[in-house]
Design an enzyme around this catalytic site. Structure first.
Site, short mmCIF file in Angstrom:
data_model
loop_
_atom_site.label_atom_id
_atom_site.label_comp_id
_atom_site.label_asym_id
_atom_site.label_seq_id
_atom_site.Cartn_x
_atom_site.Cartn_y
_atom_site.Cartn_z
N TYR A 130 0.78 -1.24 0.00
CA TYR A 130 0.00 0.00 0.00
C TYR A 130 0.81 1.29 0.00
CZ TYR A 130 -3.97 -3.03 0.51
OH TYR A 130 -4.92 -3.99 0.27
N PHE A 417 -11.29 -3.78 10.66
CA PHE A 417 -12.48 -3.64 9.83
C PHE A 417 -12.25 -4.24 8.46
CE2 PHE A 417 -10.02 0.32 9.91
CZ PHE A 417 -9.72 0.50 8.59
#
Length: 417
Positions: A130, A417
């Site tokens: 990322y 999450f």
């Protein structure tokens, strides 16, 4: 390159409700394939915000996915800032090296910008992926395996005034969520839990207990009010020397030091156990300064939340700064070029302004470094020592590094999450 895949580019589109099962099956396979418990799968489906989730298709086959929950994230100064919680990112192994991930990240960040959300955040299964999309590691967490027979606790005054009682985790949910909600504004990186998210902490499929008990809950109370809670499981074990069980901590929140100490002391003292396993705790968690021997706790640091500034000006406007700052940042952002250029940041503990400028730059850095430093847990000076921030005006680095720091609690992500 010889290892590049060929074929038409998959079609990227917003996920429809009737496609969720197919997309989720691809996600599960991408993460190794073990099926999830029905209760966990159903919760994630209910939390999915259709319109904010993307899927890539090769004919009828789903070959990629990327979603974004709508969160509010606490930033230094206590503001609750809209943030896209990037989640369920996957690419089928059959479709690697065909630009699927890049196309999803490109579309997603364009969408996040159009939604007016200045931040995107994620937890990374593979951190190396990322950085090239502008995400920087902004919060860290502590994992520990505490030898409770050899690492004693010294608790603060008032601990004995806190009462503890067992409660059914579901019955105590509202009381626990009220404690959590009071803590959210005081620690950067915490997420304000919207409807449905409170159920995440109650997931308790037997298939994932690893031989431990069902989830248990203890409430800390003072004067008839709930001032803290702990959720945990107990894993019994007996060795040649007798009982040798583990307490596996799931969550612990407290409104004051005495309440927190009462809960930690309880966990240390559970009968027939000798180890307390605590994962994902804040790096400044108070228990570390109550124990008699930190070496018996085997603390280990791990990366947690990655932050990406989608709108540099709005994001830097949204937080406060612990010391006065007036600095021009020369920002590089190849993936979101609307951020590239010079920005003048002025601010203090009362507020801030960040606007484009033609003035000479004081510091040069990429948006990845801004993301890492944004919540105050990673110092600009540390990034400069790694060669990732360049000082162009003498003294600017010390000024900005002090201002970006966090005088209060260390940033922390309470759950994934």
């Amino acid at each position: 390159m010889a290892n590049e895949q060929t074929g038409p580019a998959p079609e990227l589109r917003v996920l429809r409700p009737d496609e969720w099962d197919t997309s989720y099956a691809n996600l599960v396979r991408a993460f190794g394939g073990p099926p999830e418990a029905d209760e966990e799968r159903e919760l994630w489906r209910e939390l999915t915000e259709f319109g904010r989730f993307l899927a890539a298709w090769d004919g009828d086959a789903c070959v990629g996915s990327a979603g974004a929950f709508s969160f509010r994230l606490t930033v230094p100064g206590g503001a609750s800032v809209p943030a896209a919680g990037v989640t369920m990112v996957s690419v089928a192994a059959t479709h690697r090296r065909r630009g699927v991930l890049t196309s999803m990240m490109r579309r997603q960040l364009d969408d996040v910008r159009s939604w007016g959300e200045p931040l995107a955040v994620l937890t990374a299964s593979e951190p190396a992926i990322y950085g090239r999309f502008g995400y920087g590691a902004a919060t860290f967490q502590t994992n520990a395996e505490i030898d409770t027979r050899r690492a004693g606790l010294s608790v603060p005054a008032g601990t004995d005034d806190v009462g503890l009682r067992y409660a059914d985790p579901a019955d105590a949910l509202d009381a626990c969520e009220a404690v959590y909600a009071q803590l959210v504004p005081g620690r950067p990186g915490m997420l304000a839990r919207g409807p449905g998210w409170e159920r995440l902490g109650l997931l308790d499929p037997e298939s994932e207990r690893g031989g431990a008990s069902p989830l248990q809950c203890v409430l800390a109370e003072r004067g008839g009010e709930t001032v803290g809670y702990a959720r945990f499981r107990v894993k019994p074990s007996w060795g040649p020397g007798g009982p040798d069980g583990e307490v596996i901590l799931s969550a612990l929140e407290a409104l004051d030091p005495a309440a927190g100490a009462a809960l930690w002391r309880f966990l240390f003292d559970i009968d027939l156990t000798s180890t307390l396993v605590a994962r994902g705790r804040p790096v400044d968690d108070g228990w570390q300064y109550l124990v008699s021997d930190i070496r018996r706790c085997r603390p280990a640091l791990r990366d947690a939340l990655y932050v990406r500034l989608v709108d540099v000006g709005a994001a830097l406007d949204a937080r406060t700064y612990q010391a006065p700052v007036d600095v021009v940042l020369d920002v590089e952002d190849a993936f979101c070029p609307w951020n590239t250029g010079r920005w003048r940041l002025t601010g203090d503990v009362k507020g801030a302004s960040c606007e484009r400028t033609q003035d000479a730059a004081d510091l040069a850095l990429s948006v990845r470094e801004l993301g890492a430093a944004y919540l105050g847990g990673v110092g600009l000076s540390a990034l400069a020592a790694a060669g990732r921030v360049r000082e162009l005006r003498r003294g600017a680095l010390a000024e900005a590094s002090l201002a970006f720091g966090n005088a209060g609690a260390a940033p922390w992500l309470p759950h994934g999450f």
